[in-house]
Design a protein around this motif. Structure first.
Motif, PDB file in Angstrom:
ATOM      1  N   SER A 148       2.997   9.050 -11.817  1.00 38.42           N
ATOM      2  CA  SER A 148       3.106   9.422 -10.406  1.00 38.42           C
ATOM      3  C   SER A 148       1.746   9.512  -9.723  1.00 38.42           C
ATOM      4  CB  SER A 148       3.845  10.753 -10.257  1.00 38.42           C
ATOM      5  OG  SER A 148       3.103  11.804 -10.852  1.00 38.42           O
ATOM      6  N   ASN A 149       0.672   9.473 -10.487  1.00 40.12           N
ATOM      7  CA  ASN A 149      -0.659   9.538  -9.897  1.00 40.12           C
ATOM      8  C   ASN A 149      -1.231   8.143  -9.631  1.00 40.12           C
ATOM      9  OD1 ASN A 149      -3.025  11.053  -9.029  1.00 40.12           O
ATOM     10  ND2 ASN A 149      -4.013  10.217 -10.849  1.00 40.12           N
ATOM     11  N   CYS A 150      -1.297   7.291 -10.654  1.00 44.27           N
ATOM     12  CA  CYS A 150      -1.924   5.969 -10.489  1.00 44.27           C
ATOM     13  C   CYS A 150      -0.914   4.847 -10.293  1.00 44.27           C
ATOM     14  CB  CYS A 150      -2.833   5.647 -11.669  1.00 44.27           C
ATOM     15  SG  CYS A 150      -1.969   5.412 -13.244  1.00 44.27           S
ATOM     16  N   GLY A 151       0.370   5.111 -10.550  1.00 41.69           N
ATOM     17  CA  GLY A 151       1.407   4.117 -10.324  1.00 41.69           C
ATOM     18  C   GLY A 151       1.680   3.168 -11.477  1.00 41.69           C
ATOM     19  N   SER A 152       0.991   3.336 -12.592  1.00 41.71           N
ATOM     20  CA  SER A 152       1.197   2.432 -13.732  1.00 41.71           C
ATOM     21  C   SER A 152       2.654   2.415 -14.167  1.00 41.71           C
ATOM     22  CB  SER A 152       0.347   2.865 -14.931  1.00 41.71           C
ATOM     23  OG  SER A 152      -1.027   2.721 -14.669  1.00 41.71           O
ATOM     24  N   SER A 153       3.194   1.221 -14.350  1.00 37.71           N
ATOM     25  CA  SER A 153       4.548   1.022 -14.862  1.00 37.71           C
ATOM     26  C   SER A 153       4.456   1.009 -16.379  1.00 37.71           C
ATOM     27  CB  SER A 153       5.087  -0.310 -14.329  1.00 37.71           C
ATOM     28  OG  SER A 153       6.401  -0.517 -14.755  1.00 37.71           O
ATOM     29  N   SER A 188      -2.079   4.419 -22.634  1.00 36.53           N
ATOM     30  CA  SER A 188      -2.111   5.349 -21.505  1.00 36.53           C
ATOM     31  C   SER A 188      -1.910   4.591 -20.204  1.00 36.53           C
ATOM     32  CB  SER A 188      -3.454   6.072 -21.446  1.00 36.53           C
ATOM     33  OG  SER A 188      -4.486   5.161 -21.101  1.00 36.53           O
ATOM     34  N   CYS A 189      -1.689   5.372 -19.165  1.00 39.71           N
ATOM     35  CA  CYS A 189      -1.688   4.812 -17.815  1.00 39.71           C
ATOM     36  C   CYS A 189      -3.151   4.637 -17.401  1.00 39.71           C
ATOM     37  CB  CYS A 189      -0.951   5.743 -16.855  1.00 39.71           C
ATOM     38  SG  CYS A 189      -1.740   7.351 -16.652  1.00 39.71           S
TER      39      CYS A 189
END
Length: 144
Positions: free
Chosen positions: A79-84, A12-13
């Protein structure tokens, strides 16, 4: 007839807006990519493994967004936490998944590094790691 062992992974992100599961009989080991774009999108070195696209199932993709990072590939991020999270070539049936977003234990190993000619000047490459200067992948790193 012998059956290949199935590898089950989940990830998950950081915020949980993107969650996924992988059920695969074949996984390309983790490769580090030191190219300029990977370093820009990940904040350092992009370390990812790859699976066939049909082996990855999203259990939640509410905040998953994609952007075309070049003429040959796109990248998936939260788009919420920015995780790539993902790297996917347009003409390929496989998707690269950031190794760091998996739930432990992963059982994965880092097999090598690519684009080492573009590595940042603030770190050293890991000693003993097989390296390729450009983005050409060796045959043993490709999925069938």
């Amino acid at each position: 007839m012998a059956h290949a062992e199935t590898i089950d992974l989940a990830g998950s992100c950081a915020c949980g807006g993107v969650t996924f599961q992988i059920e695969a009989s074949e996984i390309r080991p983790v490769l580090e990519c030191h190219c300029h774009t990977c370093r820009k999108t990940s904040g350092h070195v992009w370390a990812a493994f790859a699976v066939h696209r049909h082996d990855l199932t999203f259990t939640c993709d509410d905040t998953l967004r994609w952007f075309d990072s070049s003429t040959i590939a796109r990248r998936g991020f939260c788009s919420n936490c920015g995780s790539s999270l993902f790297y996917e070539k347009f003409d390929h049936d496989q998707i690269s998944v950031a190794a760091g977003v998996l739930n432990a234990p992963t059982g994965l190993i880092c097999a090598g590094a690519i684009c080492t000619d573009e590595a940042g000047d603030y770190y050293a490459l890991a000693p003993g790691l097989t390296t390729v200067a450009d983005a050409t992948l060796r045959a043993e790193w490709a999925l069938a």
